[in-house]
Design a protein around this motif. Structure first.
Motif, PDB file in Angstrom:
ATOM      1  N   GLY A 345     -38.114 -15.722  27.970  1.00 43.12           N
ATOM      2  CA  GLY A 345     -37.948 -17.164  27.847  1.00 43.12           C
ATOM      3  C   GLY A 345     -37.304 -17.792  29.062  1.00 43.12           C
ATOM      4  N   PRO A 346     -37.333 -19.135  29.140  1.00 46.54           N
ATOM      5  CA  PRO A 346     -36.712 -19.857  30.257  1.00 46.54           C
ATOM      6  C   PRO A 346     -35.182 -19.758  30.185  1.00 46.54           C
ATOM      7  CG  PRO A 346     -38.194 -21.270  28.974  1.00 46.54           C
ATOM      8  CD  PRO A 346     -37.977 -20.030  28.182  1.00 46.54           C
ATOM      9  N   PRO A 347     -34.492 -20.156  31.262  1.00 47.33           N
ATOM     10  CA  PRO A 347     -33.027 -20.086  31.285  1.00 47.33           C
ATOM     11  C   PRO A 347     -32.391 -20.893  30.155  1.00 47.33           C
ATOM     12  CG  PRO A 347     -33.877 -20.445  33.488  1.00 47.33           C
ATOM     13  CD  PRO A 347     -35.029 -20.589  32.563  1.00 47.33           C
ATOM     14  N   ARG A 348     -31.447 -20.287  29.445  1.00 52.06           N
ATOM     15  CA  ARG A 348     -30.798 -20.934  28.312  1.00 52.06           C
ATOM     16  C   ARG A 348     -30.039 -22.187  28.741  1.00 52.06           C
ATOM     17  NH1 ARG A 348     -28.183 -20.073  23.235  1.00 52.06           N
ATOM     18  NH2 ARG A 348     -27.298 -22.116  22.747  1.00 52.06           N
ATOM     19  N   ILE A 349     -29.350 -22.138  29.866  1.00 52.28           N
ATOM     20  CA  ILE A 349     -28.531 -23.270  30.284  1.00 52.28           C
ATOM     21  C   ILE A 349     -29.405 -24.486  30.560  1.00 52.28           C
ATOM     22  CG2 ILE A 349     -26.958 -24.112  32.078  1.00 52.28           C
ATOM     23  CD1 ILE A 349     -25.886 -21.232  32.284  1.00 52.28           C
ATOM     24  N   ASP A 350     -30.547 -24.280  31.213  1.00 55.17           N
ATOM     25  CA  ASP A 350     -31.451 -25.399  31.481  1.00 55.17           C
ATOM     26  C   ASP A 350     -32.032 -25.959  30.182  1.00 55.17           C
ATOM     27  OD1 ASP A 350     -30.977 -25.071  34.137  1.00 55.17           O
ATOM     28  OD2 ASP A 350     -32.917 -24.207  34.637  1.00 55.17           O
ATOM     29  N   GLN A 351     -32.318 -25.092  29.234  1.00 56.28           N
ATOM     30  CA  GLN A 351     -32.813 -25.568  27.940  1.00 56.28           C
ATOM     31  C   GLN A 351     -31.791 -26.490  27.275  1.00 56.28           C
ATOM     32  OE1 GLN A 351     -34.826 -22.630  25.321  1.00 56.28           O
ATOM     33  NE2 GLN A 351     -34.444 -21.162  26.966  1.00 56.28           N
ATOM     34  N   ASP A 352     -30.546 -26.068  27.288  1.00 56.77           N
ATOM     35  CA  ASP A 352     -29.512 -26.884  26.658  1.00 56.77           C
ATOM     36  C   ASP A 352     -29.254 -28.176  27.433  1.00 56.77           C
ATOM     37  OD1 ASP A 352     -29.362 -24.891  24.814  1.00 56.77           O
ATOM     38  OD2 ASP A 352     -27.231 -24.459  25.085  1.00 56.77           O
ATOM     39  N   ALA A 353     -29.456 -28.133  28.757  1.00 61.99           N
ATOM     40  CA  ALA A 353     -29.303 -29.360  29.547  1.00 61.99           C
ATOM     41  C   ALA A 353     -30.369 -30.376  29.156  1.00 61.99           C
ATOM     42  CB  ALA A 353     -29.381 -29.041  31.037  1.00 61.99           C
ATOM     43  N   LEU A 354     -31.601 -29.922  28.947  1.00 63.12           N
ATOM     44  CA  LEU A 354     -32.654 -30.838  28.496  1.00 63.12           C
ATOM     45  C   LEU A 354     -32.313 -31.382  27.110  1.00 63.12           C
ATOM     46  CD1 LEU A 354     -35.364 -32.236  28.730  1.00 63.12           C
ATOM     47  CD2 LEU A 354     -36.470 -30.121  27.962  1.00 63.12           C
ATOM     48  N   ALA A 355     -31.807 -30.530  26.244  1.00 63.48           N
ATOM     49  CA  ALA A 355     -31.411 -30.990  24.914  1.00 63.48           C
ATOM     50  C   ALA A 355     -30.326 -32.059  25.009  1.00 63.48           C
ATOM     51  CB  ALA A 355     -30.919 -29.807  24.079  1.00 63.48           C
ATOM     52  N   ALA A 356     -29.377 -31.868  25.926  1.00 61.06           N
ATOM     53  CA  ALA A 356     -28.303 -32.855  26.092  1.00 61.06           C
ATOM     54  C   ALA A 356     -28.861 -34.190  26.562  1.00 61.06           C
ATOM     55  CB  ALA A 356     -27.264 -32.327  27.089  1.00 61.06           C
ATOM     56  N   MET A 357     -29.854 -34.153  27.474  1.00 59.21           N
ATOM     57  CA  MET A 357     -30.475 -35.401  27.921  1.00 59.21           C
ATOM     58  C   MET A 357     -31.183 -36.113  26.776  1.00 59.21           C
ATOM     59  SD  MET A 357     -32.125 -34.890  31.726  1.00 59.21           S
ATOM     60  CE  MET A 357     -32.699 -36.588  31.690  1.00 59.21           C
ATOM     61  N   ILE A 358     -31.870 -35.346  25.946  1.00 63.02           N
ATOM     62  CA  ILE A 358     -32.590 -35.938  24.815  1.00 63.02           C
ATOM     63  C   ILE A 358     -31.610 -36.527  23.814  1.00 63.02           C
ATOM     64  CG2 ILE A 358     -34.080 -35.423  22.843  1.00 63.02           C
ATOM     65  CD1 ILE A 358     -35.459 -33.300  24.606  1.00 63.02           C
ATOM     66  N   ASP A 359     -30.606 -35.758  23.445  1.00 60.07           N
ATOM     67  CA  ASP A 359     -29.669 -36.202  22.409  1.00 60.07           C
ATOM     68  C   ASP A 359     -28.826 -37.391  22.851  1.00 60.07           C
ATOM     69  OD1 ASP A 359     -30.555 -34.255  20.666  1.00 60.07           O
ATOM     70  OD2 ASP A 359     -28.996 -32.804  21.184  1.00 60.07           O
ATOM     71  N   SER A 360     -28.533 -37.493  24.139  1.00 66.57           N
ATOM     72  CA  SER A 360     -27.698 -38.590  24.636  1.00 66.57           C
ATOM     73  C   SER A 360     -28.483 -39.892  24.817  1.00 66.57           C
ATOM     74  CB  SER A 360     -27.069 -38.196  25.975  1.00 66.57           C
ATOM     75  OG  SER A 360     -28.058 -38.117  26.992  1.00 66.57           O
ATOM     76  N   GLY A 361     -29.792 -39.820  24.753  1.00 63.96           N
ATOM     77  CA  GLY A 361     -30.626 -40.997  25.014  1.00 63.96           C
ATOM     78  C   GLY A 361     -31.008 -41.154  26.474  1.00 63.96           C
ATOM     79  N   ALA A 362     -30.464 -40.299  27.362  1.00 65.68           N
ATOM     80  CA  ALA A 362     -30.767 -40.408  28.793  1.00 65.68           C
ATOM     81  C   ALA A 362     -32.236 -40.132  29.066  1.00 65.68           C
ATOM     82  CB  ALA A 362     -29.888 -39.437  29.589  1.00 65.68           C
ATOM     83  N   HIS A 363     -32.823 -39.210  28.321  1.00 62.26           N
ATOM     84  CA  HIS A 363     -34.234 -38.882  28.509  1.00 62.26           C
ATOM     85  C   HIS A 363     -35.108 -40.083  28.168  1.00 62.26           C
ATOM     86  CE1 HIS A 363     -38.133 -36.871  27.498  1.00 62.26           C
ATOM     87  NE2 HIS A 363     -37.829 -36.171  28.573  1.00 62.26           N
ATOM     88  N   ASP A 364     -34.818 -40.758  27.056  1.00 64.19           N
ATOM     89  CA  ASP A 364     -35.583 -41.948  26.680  1.00 64.19           C
ATOM     90  C   ASP A 364     -35.448 -43.055  27.731  1.00 64.19           C
ATOM     91  OD1 ASP A 364     -36.379 -40.685  24.408  1.00 64.19           O
ATOM     92  OD2 ASP A 364     -35.370 -42.024  23.009  1.00 64.19           O
ATOM     93  N   ARG A 365     -34.243 -43.257  28.232  1.00 67.86           N
ATOM     94  CA  ARG A 365     -34.041 -44.300  29.245  1.00 67.86           C
ATOM     95  C   ARG A 365     -34.815 -43.976  30.517  1.00 67.86           C
ATOM     96  NH1 ARG A 365     -28.830 -43.889  27.043  1.00 67.86           N
ATOM     97  NH2 ARG A 365     -28.105 -42.569  28.756  1.00 67.86           N
ATOM     98  N   HIS A 366     -34.807 -42.695  30.902  1.00 65.45           N
ATOM     99  CA  HIS A 366     -35.563 -42.285  32.089  1.00 65.45           C
ATOM    100  C   HIS A 366     -37.054 -42.525  31.878  1.00 65.45           C
ATOM    101  CE1 HIS A 366     -36.808 -40.034  35.597  1.00 65.45           C
ATOM    102  NE2 HIS A 366     -37.564 -39.259  34.842  1.00 65.45           N
ATOM    103  N   LEU A 367     -37.563 -42.218  30.684  1.00 63.15           N
ATOM    104  CA  LEU A 367     -38.981 -42.434  30.407  1.00 63.15           C
ATOM    105  C   LEU A 367     -39.354 -43.914  30.478  1.00 63.15           C
ATOM    106  CD1 LEU A 367     -39.963 -39.969  27.550  1.00 63.15           C
ATOM    107  CD2 LEU A 367     -40.703 -39.949  29.922  1.00 63.15           C
ATOM    108  N   ARG A 368     -38.504 -44.777  29.931  1.00 57.20           N
ATOM    109  CA  ARG A 368     -38.786 -46.216  29.999  1.00 57.20           C
ATOM    110  C   ARG A 368     -38.853 -46.684  31.446  1.00 57.20           C
ATOM    111  NH1 ARG A 368     -35.323 -46.341  25.370  1.00 57.20           N
ATOM    112  NH2 ARG A 368     -33.506 -46.874  26.666  1.00 57.20           N
TER     113      ARG A 368
END
Length: 474
Positions: A345-368
């Motif tokens: 599998g991919p690196p665990r730390i990077d996976q959790d970093a993506l999860a943090a972006m999603i959960d914080s709303g930062a990912h949605d803001r970046h997409l907009r």
């Protein structure tokens, strides 16, 4: 030019008259690129001038060296800089021969205008947001989570994806049925292996479709092309085959760009249930839809028959190597068994970093932000095409990172190849229908990406493209 002659080239050793501002919305990468371009366009940087090294400029501005490296590479791809291995970048213009012993990096010099489809703007990667997420993960991740962990992927990311995909794409996703992968290529290879292990022998694929089918061929599955028309995959032709699975891109067909119609979706779901078959749905760029609400995922109609695949490659960057599969419950055990054979599998730390972006709303803001960014660039591309080639139709412009240009009727497959070759020789990189199908009937097409090309490069690149089309259509 000799080594002694090369020493006569003007060199900026004390940095550039540039600055960046972390308090404005524009990214540091965008500010740096804009600043260098302004210096070139105002002749503050003449052709032949050597720029500071990435290390020197990064230190001057207080930014990361990779950011400078990416910016130089982007400007080189657009034709503004000339890169040589082991040497400082040179402002492009009159040809400058490399000093003795220096090797030329061929690709940046060959590609002045990158119009290849389905490629994101790498300079827009949200470095500060990603760094913030990494720091949060490293500060809070318990030592017990630094081991190998669940082969399916980080539980934190799988839960975040289940919520995100349900909210944004209408995917019915249980975290237990989600597998995190190193991008789509690994996901597709894993699915093919699992389908073969499940007894499937025939895979129907859209025609045209992706050109790389190594993983399918190695899995033992037999590929059968199925035509695509204005409504998407021709399901009646699919029904005449003995395939046990089908590969589809329903939200934005790759590469033509159409949408699988509502009627065809229902037909496809009926076929899946009647044949006890599976569909692999590649939802590769569905987040980028500009003129109306995104089309929901096919998986929401038949979660027991559809394997859903997505990645962070278009929304963030391919270098993250993060993708995911949402798998029907009766395929989970088979998929897990295949996964144990070849991946941790991919690196665990990077996976959790993506999860943090999603959960914080930062990912949605970046997409907009990126939707607005790409929509404006798409509009500029369409305007230039309408001006330069008003007689030709475009397709697939409502979503994604590329548009399809239908070539004149008199241009056949050989003519399309000549257009592509002509453009390549003039520094324009794009792709045609011939790369994605050898059997597809109908008009020839060019697939013109706008993800990586700068606004300032769109008009000159389309002028070259229009000239090539007209010359070869005569």
């Amino acid at each position: 030019m000799t080594s002694s002659d090369a020493k006569l080239l003007p060199t900026l050793t004390d940095g550039l008259p540039l600055s960046v501002d972390r308090d404005i919305p524009e990214t540091l990468a965008a500010q740096l690129r804009r600043g260098i371009l302004n210096l070139i366009r105002t002749d503050a940087l003449h052709p032949g001038v050597r720029l500071p090294s990435t290390r020197v400029l990064a230190a001057q501005l207080g930014i990361s060296r990779p950011l400078v490296l990416d910016t130089y590479a982007q400007l080189a791809a657009e034709g503004y800089l000339s890169l040589r291995r082991g040497a400082r970048p040179v402002v492009a213009g009159e040809a400058v021969a490399p000093p003795d012993g220096e090797e030329v990096l061929a690709e940046p010099e060959q590609i002045r205008f990158d119009l290849r489809p389905a490629m994101p703007d790498l300079s827009m990667f949200p470095r500060r947001l990603w760094l913030r997420s990494l720091r949060s993960v490293l500060a809070n991740l318990p030592a017990s989570d630094l081991g190998y962990g669940d082969l399916r992927g980080s539980p934190v990311l799988r839960h975040a994806l289940a919520d995100y995909l349900g909210r944004v794409r209408g995917v019915i996703a249980d975290p237990a049925f989600i597998f995190v992968t190193s991008g789509f290529a690994e996901a597709r290879a894993l699915v093919c292996a699992a389908l073969y292990a499940k007894g499937v022998r025939g895979l129907a694929v859209e025609d045209p479709s992706y050109s790389d089918w190594v993983a399918v061929n190695k899995s033992g599955l037999r590929r059968t092309p199925v035509p695509v028309d204005a409504e998407g995959l021709d399901v009646p032709q699919l029904a005449a085959l003995s395939a046990g699975a089908v590969f589809v891109t329903p939200a934005h067909q790759f590469p033509i760009g159409g949408v699988l119609s509502a009627a065809r979706r229902q037909e496809l779901v009926r076929w899946l249930r009647e044949r006890d078959a599976f569909a692999l749905e590649d939802d590769y760029d569905a987040e980028f839809r500009y003129d109306q609400a995104p089309i929901g995922a096919l998986q929401g109609l038949a979660p027991d028959r559809v394997i859903y695949a997505g990645t962070a490659s278009k929304t963030l960057a391919p270098a993250l190597r993060l993708g995911w599969l949402v798998v029907p419950s009766d395929l989970v055990e088979t998929m897990a068994g295949e996964l144990r054979r070849w991946s941790e599998g991919p690196p665990r730390i990077d996976q959790d970093a993506l999860a943090a972006m999603i959960d914080s709303g930062a990912h949605d803001r970046h997409l907009r932000k990126m939707r607005r960014f790409y929509r404006d660039r798409r509009d500029r591309l369409l305007s230039c095409l309408a001006s330069a080639l008003p007689e030709l139709a475009t397709e697939g412009a409502a979503a994604g990172l590329h548009v399809t240009l239908r070539l004149p009727d008199q241009i056949d497959a050989a003519g399309e190849a000549r257009v592509i070759d002509h453009l390549r020789r003039h520094g324009v990189a794009t792709e045609g229908l011939g790369r994605y199908s050898t059997t597809c009937a109908g008009p020839r097409r060019l697939f013109i990406g706008y993800g990586r090309i700068a606004d300032s490069a769109i008009e000159p690149s389309i002028r070259i493209l229009a000239s090539a089309v007209r010359e070869l259509a005569e």
